[in-house]
Design a protein around this motif. Structure first.
Motif, short mmCIF file in Angstrom:
data_model
loop_
_atom_site.label_atom_id
_atom_site.label_comp_id
_atom_site.label_asym_id
_atom_site.label_seq_id
_atom_site.Cartn_x
_atom_site.Cartn_y
_atom_site.Cartn_z
N ALA A 275 0.81 -1.23 0.03
CA ALA A 275 0.03 0.09 -0.08
C ALA A 275 0.88 1.26 0.06
CB ALA A 275 -1.18 0.15 1.37
N ALA A 276 2.07 1.23 0.61
CA ALA A 276 2.85 2.36 0.65
C ALA A 276 4.26 2.24 0.88
CB ALA A 276 2.30 3.33 1.79
N VAL A 277 5.38 2.84 0.28
CA VAL A 277 6.58 2.81 1.00
C VAL A 277 7.12 4.10 1.09
CG1 VAL A 277 8.84 2.21 -0.11
CG2 VAL A 277 7.01 0.92 -0.58
N ASP A 278 7.76 4.14 2.46
CA ASP A 278 8.12 5.67 2.98
C ASP A 278 9.96 5.31 3.21
OD1 ASP A 278 5.79 7.01 3.57
OD2 ASP A 278 5.47 5.25 4.49
N TYR A 279 10.66 6.40 3.07
CA TYR A 279 12.11 6.30 3.22
C TYR A 279 12.56 7.32 4.38
CZ TYR A 279 12.37 10.40 0.12
OH TYR A 279 12.26 11.83 -0.32
N ARG A 280 13.70 7.06 4.75
CA ARG A 280 14.20 8.35 5.88
C ARG A 280 15.88 8.26 5.53
NH1 ARG A 280 14.18 7.05 12.42
NH2 ARG A 280 14.90 9.16 12.78
N ILE A 281 16.55 9.53 5.49
CA ILE A 281 17.94 9.81 5.42
C ILE A 281 18.26 10.17 6.62
CG2 ILE A 281 19.71 10.84 4.05
CD1 ILE A 281 17.66 9.13 2.21
N ASP A 282 19.27 9.28 7.29
CA ASP A 282 19.74 9.54 8.48
C ASP A 282 18.83 9.76 9.64
OD1 ASP A 282 22.30 9.41 7.11
OD2 ASP A 282 22.39 11.69 6.61
N ASP A 283 18.80 10.69 10.41
CA ASP A 283 17.75 11.14 11.25
C ASP A 283 16.59 12.14 10.88
OD1 ASP A 283 19.32 9.44 13.20
OD2 ASP A 283 20.41 11.11 13.77
N GLY A 284 16.58 12.07 9.45
CA GLY A 284 15.37 12.87 9.03
C GLY A 284 14.10 12.06 9.32
N PRO A 285 12.99 13.06 8.61
CA PRO A 285 11.53 12.43 8.80
C PRO A 285 11.36 11.39 7.78
CG PRO A 285 11.83 14.64 7.58
CD PRO A 285 13.13 14.25 7.89
N TRP A 286 10.36 10.64 8.07
CA TRP A 286 9.98 9.61 7.08
C TRP A 286 9.02 10.45 5.93
CZ3 TRP A 286 11.48 4.68 6.71
CH2 TRP A 286 11.79 4.18 7.87
N ARG A 287 9.48 10.08 4.67
CA ARG A 287 8.78 10.88 3.66
C ARG A 287 8.33 9.64 2.64
NH1 ARG A 287 10.08 16.09 3.45
NH2 ARG A 287 12.03 16.69 4.71
N PRO A 288 7.24 9.93 1.88
CA PRO A 288 6.65 8.86 0.99
C PRO A 288 7.41 8.84 -0.26
CG PRO A 288 5.24 10.99 0.79
CD PRO A 288 6.35 11.25 1.94
N ALA A 289 7.83 7.57 -0.58
CA ALA A 289 8.31 7.10 -2.18
C ALA A 289 7.14 7.07 -3.03
CB ALA A 289 9.12 6.05 -1.87
N THR A 290 7.53 7.12 -4.23
CA THR A 290 6.56 6.95 -5.51
C THR A 290 6.42 5.76 -5.77
OG1 THR A 290 7.19 9.23 -6.24
CG2 THR A 290 5.90 8.00 -8.01
N LEU A 291 5.20 5.20 -5.69
CA LEU A 291 4.88 3.69 -6.27
C LEU A 291 4.72 3.51 -7.59
CD1 LEU A 291 2.71 2.32 -3.43
CD2 LEU A 291 5.21 2.49 -3.40
N ASP A 292 5.67 2.83 -8.36
CA ASP A 292 5.34 2.46 -9.68
C ASP A 292 4.45 1.13 -10.23
OD1 ASP A 292 6.94 4.90 -10.63
OD2 ASP A 292 8.77 3.94 -10.14
N GLY A 293 4.11 0.56 -9.26
CA GLY A 293 3.32 -0.51 -9.63
C GLY A 293 4.40 -1.82 -9.79
N PRO A 294 3.47 -2.94 -10.16
CA PRO A 294 2.06 -3.09 -10.39
C PRO A 294 1.31 -3.23 -8.80
CG PRO A 294 3.12 -5.19 -10.78
CD PRO A 294 4.31 -4.11 -10.53
N ASP A 295 0.18 -2.82 -9.02
CA ASP A 295 -0.80 -2.77 -7.51
C ASP A 295 -1.39 -4.16 -7.48
OD1 ASP A 295 -2.09 -2.27 -5.41
OD2 ASP A 295 -3.47 -0.93 -6.42
N LEU A 296 -0.58 -5.00 -7.56
CA LEU A 296 -1.11 -6.48 -7.39
C LEU A 296 -0.68 -7.64 -6.08
CD1 LEU A 296 -0.64 -7.36 -11.06
CD2 LEU A 296 -2.61 -6.86 -10.11
N SER A 297 -1.44 -8.22 -5.75
CA SER A 297 -1.20 -9.26 -4.78
C SER A 297 -0.13 -10.23 -5.30
CB SER A 297 -2.27 -9.90 -4.02
OG SER A 297 -3.04 -10.39 -4.90
N GLY A 298 0.81 -10.82 -4.76
CA GLY A 298 1.63 -11.77 -5.19
C GLY A 298 2.70 -11.41 -6.05
#
Length: 352
Positions: A275-298
Protein backbone atom coordinates in the motif's frame (compact mmCIF):
# COMPACT_ATOMS: atom_id res chain seq x y z
CA UNK A 1 12.37 -41.45 -14.44
CA UNK A 2 16.13 -41.47 -14.97
CA UNK A 3 18.13 -38.48 -13.78
CA UNK A 4 21.34 -37.73 -15.65
CA UNK A 5 23.85 -35.92 -13.41
CA UNK A 6 27.01 -34.19 -14.58
CA UNK A 7 29.83 -34.73 -12.05
CA UNK A 8 31.07 -31.57 -10.35
CA UNK A 9 28.16 -29.35 -11.37
CA UNK A 10 25.47 -28.60 -8.81
CA UNK A 11 23.68 -25.99 -10.92
CA UNK A 12 23.55 -25.61 -14.69
CA UNK A 13 23.58 -21.89 -15.43
CA UNK A 14 26.61 -19.63 -14.94
CA UNK A 15 26.58 -17.74 -11.63
CA UNK A 16 29.08 -14.89 -12.16
CA UNK A 17 29.68 -12.57 -9.18
CA UNK A 18 28.70 -9.65 -11.42
CA UNK A 19 25.11 -10.96 -11.36
CA UNK A 20 24.76 -13.46 -8.52
CA UNK A 21 25.64 -13.70 -4.82
CA UNK A 22 27.15 -17.05 -3.80
CA UNK A 23 25.45 -18.21 -0.58
CA UNK A 24 28.33 -20.60 0.09
CA UNK A 25 26.55 -23.94 -0.29
CA UNK A 26 27.41 -24.64 -3.92
CA UNK A 27 23.66 -25.00 -4.53
CA UNK A 28 22.22 -21.59 -3.74
CA UNK A 29 22.74 -18.22 -5.43
CA UNK A 30 20.99 -14.92 -4.79
CA UNK A 31 20.36 -12.07 -7.21
CA UNK A 32 22.47 -8.95 -6.79
CA UNK A 33 19.93 -6.20 -5.96
CA UNK A 34 21.88 -3.64 -7.99
CA UNK A 35 21.55 -5.82 -11.10
CA UNK A 36 17.77 -5.79 -11.38
CA UNK A 37 16.92 -4.18 -14.74
CA UNK A 38 13.09 -4.05 -14.73
CA UNK A 39 9.92 -5.51 -13.27
CA UNK A 40 10.91 -9.05 -14.32
CA UNK A 41 14.07 -10.73 -13.12
CA UNK A 42 15.92 -12.19 -16.14
CA UNK A 43 16.43 -15.95 -16.04
CA UNK A 44 20.22 -15.59 -16.02
CA UNK A 45 20.15 -13.79 -12.65
CA UNK A 46 17.01 -15.24 -11.01
CA UNK A 47 17.95 -16.67 -7.61
CA UNK A 48 18.56 -20.41 -7.31
CA UNK A 49 17.47 -22.35 -4.21
CA UNK A 50 18.28 -26.07 -4.44
CA UNK A 51 18.16 -28.81 -1.82
CA UNK A 52 20.26 -31.05 -4.09
CA UNK A 53 22.07 -30.70 -7.42
CA UNK A 54 19.90 -29.66 -10.34
CA UNK A 55 18.63 -32.88 -11.98
CA UNK A 56 18.89 -33.27 -15.76
CA UNK A 57 15.56 -34.67 -16.88
CA UNK A 58 14.67 -36.03 -20.30
CA UNK A 59 11.23 -34.65 -21.29
CA UNK A 60 10.69 -37.61 -23.63
CA UNK A 61 10.80 -39.98 -20.67
CA UNK A 62 9.24 -37.65 -18.09
CA UNK A 63 5.68 -38.16 -16.88
CA UNK A 64 3.54 -36.43 -14.29
CA UNK A 65 1.24 -38.59 -12.17
CA UNK A 66 -1.77 -37.25 -10.25
CA UNK A 67 -2.92 -39.75 -7.62
CA UNK A 68 -3.97 -40.19 -4.00
CA UNK A 69 -6.92 -40.88 -1.75
CA UNK A 70 -8.53 -37.58 -2.73
CA UNK A 71 -9.09 -38.52 -6.40
CA UNK A 72 -11.18 -41.22 -8.06
CA UNK A 73 -8.48 -42.34 -10.49
CA UNK A 74 -4.76 -41.83 -11.11
CA UNK A 75 -3.91 -39.82 -14.23
CA UNK A 76 -0.59 -39.61 -16.08
CA UNK A 77 0.50 -36.75 -18.32
CA UNK A 78 3.39 -36.55 -20.75
CA UNK A 79 5.30 -33.38 -21.51
CA UNK A 80 3.48 -33.09 -24.83
CA UNK A 81 0.13 -33.47 -23.05
CA UNK A 82 0.82 -30.38 -20.99
CA UNK A 83 1.63 -28.29 -24.04
CA UNK A 84 -1.17 -29.51 -26.31
CA UNK A 85 -4.11 -30.77 -24.25
CA UNK A 86 -4.71 -27.73 -22.04
CA UNK A 87 -5.08 -23.96 -22.46
CA UNK A 88 -1.92 -22.18 -21.32
CA UNK A 89 -2.05 -19.07 -19.16
CA UNK A 90 0.64 -16.59 -18.11
CA UNK A 91 0.91 -14.78 -14.78
CA UNK A 92 3.56 -12.47 -13.35
CA UNK A 93 4.40 -13.59 -9.82
CA UNK A 94 7.17 -13.07 -7.27
CA UNK A 95 8.95 -15.94 -5.51
CA UNK A 96 10.81 -15.36 -2.25
CA UNK A 97 12.64 -17.88 -0.09
CA UNK A 98 11.38 -17.72 3.50
CA UNK A 99 15.03 -17.61 4.59
CA UNK A 100 15.78 -14.46 2.59
CA UNK A 101 17.92 -12.00 4.65
CA UNK A 102 18.80 -14.72 7.20
CA UNK A 103 22.37 -13.36 7.46
CA UNK A 104 20.97 -9.92 8.28
CA UNK A 105 18.63 -11.46 10.84
CA UNK A 106 21.68 -13.07 12.44
CA UNK A 107 23.45 -9.70 12.61
CA UNK A 108 20.35 -8.16 14.21
CA UNK A 109 20.12 -10.92 16.85
CA UNK A 110 23.85 -11.30 17.42
CA UNK A 111 23.79 -15.02 16.66
CA UNK A 112 24.01 -17.27 13.62
CA UNK A 113 21.07 -19.31 12.39
CA UNK A 114 21.38 -22.67 10.64
CA UNK A 115 20.36 -22.72 6.99
CA UNK A 116 21.41 -20.89 3.85
CA UNK A 117 23.06 -17.59 4.76
CA UNK A 118 21.11 -15.40 2.39
CA UNK A 119 21.73 -11.69 2.15
CA UNK A 120 18.92 -9.84 0.30
CA UNK A 121 18.83 -11.66 -3.03
CA UNK A 122 16.61 -14.73 -2.52
CA UNK A 123 13.69 -13.08 -4.27
CA UNK A 124 12.73 -12.62 -7.92
CA UNK A 125 9.79 -12.00 -10.22
CA UNK A 126 9.05 -13.70 -13.53
CA UNK A 127 6.28 -14.25 -16.02
CA UNK A 128 5.30 -17.89 -15.61
CA UNK A 129 3.43 -19.72 -18.38
CA UNK A 130 1.76 -23.06 -17.88
CA UNK A 131 -1.39 -25.00 -17.01
CA UNK A 132 -3.59 -24.05 -14.05
CA UNK A 133 -3.17 -26.83 -11.52
CA UNK A 134 -6.93 -27.24 -11.23
CA UNK A 135 -7.11 -28.21 -14.92
CA UNK A 136 -4.73 -31.10 -14.23
CA UNK A 137 -6.61 -32.25 -11.15
CA UNK A 138 -10.05 -32.26 -12.76
CA UNK A 139 -9.56 -35.35 -15.00
CA UNK A 140 -8.53 -37.33 -11.90
CA UNK A 141 -11.95 -36.68 -10.35
CA UNK A 142 -11.61 -34.88 -7.02
CA UNK A 143 -13.61 -36.54 -4.27
CA UNK A 144 -15.57 -34.70 -1.62
CA UNK A 145 -12.96 -35.84 0.91
CA UNK A 146 -10.01 -34.12 -0.82
CA UNK A 147 -8.33 -31.62 1.51
CA UNK A 148 -4.69 -31.15 0.46
CA UNK A 149 -2.60 -31.25 -2.70
CA UNK A 150 1.13 -32.01 -2.57
CA UNK A 151 3.49 -31.67 -5.56
CA UNK A 152 6.68 -33.73 -5.29
CA UNK A 153 9.95 -33.04 -7.09
CA UNK A 154 12.33 -35.42 -8.86
CA UNK A 155 15.46 -34.03 -7.22
CA UNK A 156 17.51 -36.29 -4.94
CA UNK A 157 15.67 -35.06 -1.84
CA UNK A 158 12.20 -35.50 -3.36
CA UNK A 159 11.21 -31.99 -2.18
CA UNK A 160 7.49 -31.75 -1.49
CA UNK A 161 5.09 -29.48 0.32
CA UNK A 162 1.30 -29.70 0.70
CA UNK A 163 -1.16 -26.87 0.20
CA UNK A 164 -4.89 -26.65 0.99
CA UNK A 165 -7.21 -27.73 -1.81
CA UNK A 166 -8.56 -24.17 -2.15
CA UNK A 167 -5.05 -22.84 -2.85
CA UNK A 168 -4.39 -25.59 -5.38
CA UNK A 169 -7.62 -24.71 -7.20
CA UNK A 170 -6.89 -20.98 -7.32
CA UNK A 171 -6.72 -19.76 -10.94
CA UNK A 172 -3.18 -18.40 -10.50
CA UNK A 173 -1.69 -21.61 -9.05
CA UNK A 174 0.13 -23.04 -12.04
CA UNK A 175 2.21 -25.92 -13.22
CA UNK A 176 4.66 -23.72 -15.11
CA UNK A 177 6.40 -24.82 -18.30
CA UNK A 178 8.01 -21.51 -19.30
CA UNK A 179 9.66 -18.56 -17.58
CA UNK A 180 9.88 -15.09 -19.09
CA UNK A 181 8.89 -16.45 -22.47
CA UNK A 182 11.55 -19.19 -22.49
CA UNK A 183 11.28 -22.91 -21.85
CA UNK A 184 11.76 -23.40 -18.13
CA UNK A 185 15.54 -23.53 -17.42
CA UNK A 186 16.90 -26.62 -15.63
CA UNK A 187 17.80 -24.74 -12.42
CA UNK A 188 14.27 -23.34 -12.26
CA UNK A 189 12.41 -26.61 -12.59
CA UNK A 190 12.46 -27.99 -16.14
CA UNK A 191 10.34 -29.66 -17.34
CA UNK A 192 7.64 -28.39 -14.95
CA UNK A 193 7.38 -26.59 -11.63
CA UNK A 194 4.58 -25.32 -9.43
CA UNK A 195 4.02 -21.59 -8.85
CA UNK A 196 1.90 -20.86 -5.76
CA UNK A 197 0.93 -17.20 -5.79
CA UNK A 198 2.05 -15.23 -2.74
CA UNK A 199 3.49 -18.22 -0.89
CA UNK A 200 7.08 -18.88 0.09
CA UNK A 201 9.42 -20.23 -2.57
CA UNK A 202 9.56 -23.68 -0.94
CA UNK A 203 5.95 -24.25 -2.04
CA UNK A 204 6.96 -23.70 -5.69
CA UNK A 205 8.25 -27.25 -6.09
CA UNK A 206 10.61 -27.74 -9.04
CA UNK A 207 11.02 -30.75 -11.36
CA UNK A 208 7.57 -32.03 -10.42
CA UNK A 209 6.93 -35.70 -11.18
CA UNK A 210 4.03 -36.50 -8.87
CA UNK A 211 1.05 -34.70 -7.34
CA UNK A 212 -0.70 -36.33 -4.41
CA UNK A 213 -4.27 -35.36 -3.56
CA UNK A 214 -4.94 -36.36 0.02
CA UNK A 215 -8.05 -36.88 2.10
CA UNK A 216 -6.16 -35.86 5.26
CA UNK A 217 -3.58 -33.27 6.28
CA UNK A 218 -0.09 -34.27 5.18
CA UNK A 219 3.00 -33.98 7.38
CA UNK A 220 6.36 -33.97 5.62
CA UNK A 221 9.77 -32.49 6.56
CA UNK A 222 9.01 -29.37 4.49
CA UNK A 223 6.08 -28.35 6.70
CA UNK A 224 7.09 -29.84 10.08
CA UNK A 225 10.88 -29.61 10.50
CA UNK A 226 11.76 -26.92 7.95
CA UNK A 227 10.01 -23.87 6.54
CA UNK A 228 8.23 -23.45 9.86
CA UNK A 229 8.30 -20.75 12.52
CA UNK A 230 9.64 -22.21 15.77
CA UNK A 231 9.24 -20.00 18.84
CA UNK A 232 9.55 -20.91 22.55
CA UNK A 233 6.50 -22.60 24.00
CA UNK A 234 4.60 -22.68 20.70
CA UNK A 235 4.01 -25.49 18.16
CA UNK A 236 5.89 -25.16 14.87
CA UNK A 237 3.85 -23.03 12.47
CA UNK A 238 4.20 -23.80 8.73
CA UNK A 239 5.03 -20.67 6.73
CA UNK A 240 2.74 -19.77 3.86
CA UNK A 241 2.82 -16.10 2.81
CA UNK A 242 5.94 -14.04 3.53
CA UNK A 243 5.66 -10.66 5.33
CA UNK A 244 5.95 -7.20 3.78
CA UNK A 245 9.51 -5.99 3.17
CA UNK A 246 11.58 -3.67 0.96
CA UNK A 247 14.57 -4.24 -1.28
CA UNK A 248 16.82 -1.29 -2.16
CA UNK A 249 18.56 -1.59 -5.53
CA UNK A 250 21.97 -0.65 -4.16
CA UNK A 251 24.97 -2.73 -3.05
CA UNK A 252 25.47 -3.27 0.68
CA UNK A 253 27.28 -1.09 1.65
CA UNK A 254 26.73 1.36 -1.22
CA UNK A 255 29.24 3.85 -2.59
CA UNK A 256 27.74 6.66 -4.63
CA UNK A 257 29.01 9.73 -6.41
CA UNK A 258 27.63 13.03 -5.21
CA UNK A 259 24.87 14.66 -7.24
CA UNK A 260 21.12 14.18 -7.77
CA UNK A 261 19.94 10.62 -8.35
CA UNK A 262 16.95 8.33 -8.09
CA UNK A 263 17.06 5.60 -5.47
CA UNK A 264 14.95 2.66 -6.65
CA UNK A 265 13.75 -0.57 -5.14
CA UNK A 266 10.98 -3.12 -4.77
CA UNK A 267 8.54 -4.00 -2.00
CA UNK A 268 6.73 -7.30 -1.61
CA UNK A 269 3.94 -8.44 0.72
CA UNK A 270 3.29 -12.07 -0.23
CA UNK A 271 -0.43 -12.68 -0.74
CA UNK A 272 -1.19 -9.03 0.07
CA UNK A 273 -0.69 -5.81 -1.88
CA UNK A 274 1.87 -3.17 -1.02
CA UNK A 275 0.00 0.00 0.00
CA UNK A 276 2.84 2.43 0.71
CA UNK A 277 6.63 2.80 0.86
CA UNK A 278 8.34 5.48 2.95
CA UNK A 279 12.01 6.41 3.20
CA UNK A 280 14.19 8.13 5.76
CA UNK A 281 17.67 9.63 5.31
CA UNK A 282 19.83 9.57 8.44
CA UNK A 283 17.79 11.07 11.31
CA UNK A 284 15.39 12.96 9.05
CA UNK A 285 11.63 12.49 8.82
CA UNK A 286 9.89 9.66 7.04
CA UNK A 287 8.77 10.73 3.56
CA UNK A 288 6.61 8.91 0.97
CA UNK A 289 8.30 7.24 -1.97
CA UNK A 290 6.60 7.08 -5.36
CA UNK A 291 5.04 3.71 -6.21
CA UNK A 292 5.42 2.60 -9.83
CA UNK A 293 3.36 -0.61 -9.51
CA UNK A 294 2.06 -3.05 -10.33
CA UNK A 295 -0.62 -2.78 -7.65
CA UNK A 296 -1.19 -6.53 -7.32
CA UNK A 297 -1.01 -9.22 -4.68
CA UNK A 298 1.65 -11.86 -5.24
CA UNK A 299 3.89 -9.43 -7.16
CA UNK A 300 6.51 -6.98 -5.94
CA UNK A 301 5.87 -3.26 -6.40
CA UNK A 302 8.56 -0.94 -7.73
CA UNK A 303 9.22 2.35 -5.93
CA UNK A 304 11.59 5.33 -6.17
CA UNK A 305 12.57 8.59 -4.55
CA UNK A 306 14.84 11.47 -5.56
CA UNK A 307 17.92 12.19 -3.45
CA UNK A 308 20.66 14.80 -3.72
CA UNK A 309 23.01 13.63 -0.99
CA UNK A 310 25.78 15.62 0.62
CA UNK A 311 29.22 13.96 0.59
CA UNK A 312 29.89 11.72 3.56
CA UNK A 313 28.41 8.70 5.31
CA UNK A 314 24.64 8.24 5.34
CA UNK A 315 22.07 5.68 6.42
CA UNK A 316 19.02 5.09 4.22
CA UNK A 317 15.97 3.37 5.67
CA UNK A 318 12.99 2.24 3.62
CA UNK A 319 9.76 0.92 5.10
CA UNK A 320 6.86 -0.75 3.26
CA UNK A 321 3.29 -1.11 4.51
CA UNK A 322 0.81 -3.69 3.24
CA UNK A 323 -2.86 -3.18 2.40
CA UNK A 324 -3.90 -4.12 5.94
CA UNK A 325 -1.82 -1.31 7.44
CA UNK A 326 0.98 -3.58 8.67
CA UNK A 327 4.38 -1.86 8.31
CA UNK A 328 7.80 -3.40 8.48
CA UNK A 329 8.96 -3.54 12.10
CA UNK A 330 12.17 -2.13 13.54
CA UNK A 331 13.03 -5.66 14.73
CA UNK A 332 11.75 -9.07 13.61
CA UNK A 333 10.38 -11.44 16.28
CA UNK A 334 12.92 -14.18 16.92
CA UNK A 335 12.36 -17.67 15.58
CA UNK A 336 14.75 -20.59 15.84
CA UNK A 337 15.36 -21.11 12.12
CA UNK A 338 15.79 -17.47 11.14
CA UNK A 339 12.85 -17.19 8.77
CA UNK A 340 10.76 -14.23 7.57
CA UNK A 341 13.15 -11.43 8.47
CA UNK A 342 11.52 -8.14 7.47
CA UNK A 343 13.00 -5.50 9.75
CA UNK A 344 13.60 -1.99 8.43
CA UNK A 345 17.24 -2.12 7.35
CA UNK A 346 19.78 0.64 8.04
CA UNK A 347 21.37 0.72 4.59
CA UNK A 348 24.89 2.20 4.76
CA UNK A 349 25.75 4.62 1.94
CA UNK A 350 29.05 6.49 1.44
CA UNK A 351 28.82 9.47 -0.93
CA UNK A 352 32.10 10.61 -2.49
Amino acid sequence: MRVRDVPGTAVVKPTPPALMEDAGTGLDYGTRPDRLPGLLTPCDRFFVRNHAPTPRLDPRAWTLRVEGAGVRRAVDYTYDDLWHRFPLVSVVRTLECAGNRRALFAAECGRRFDGVQWERGAIGTAEWTGVPLRDLLEPAGLTGAAVEVMPEGLDEGRARRPMPLAKALAPDTLLALAMNGEILPPDHGFPARVVVSGWLGAAAIKWVGRIEVSDRPLRVPWNTDDYVLVTPGEPALPITSTPVACLVELPWPARLRSGPRLVRGRAYAGEDRVAAVDYRIDDGPWRPATLDGPDLSGVWTRWRFAWDPAPGAHVVRVRATDEHGRPQPDATPWNALGYCHNSVLPHPVLVA
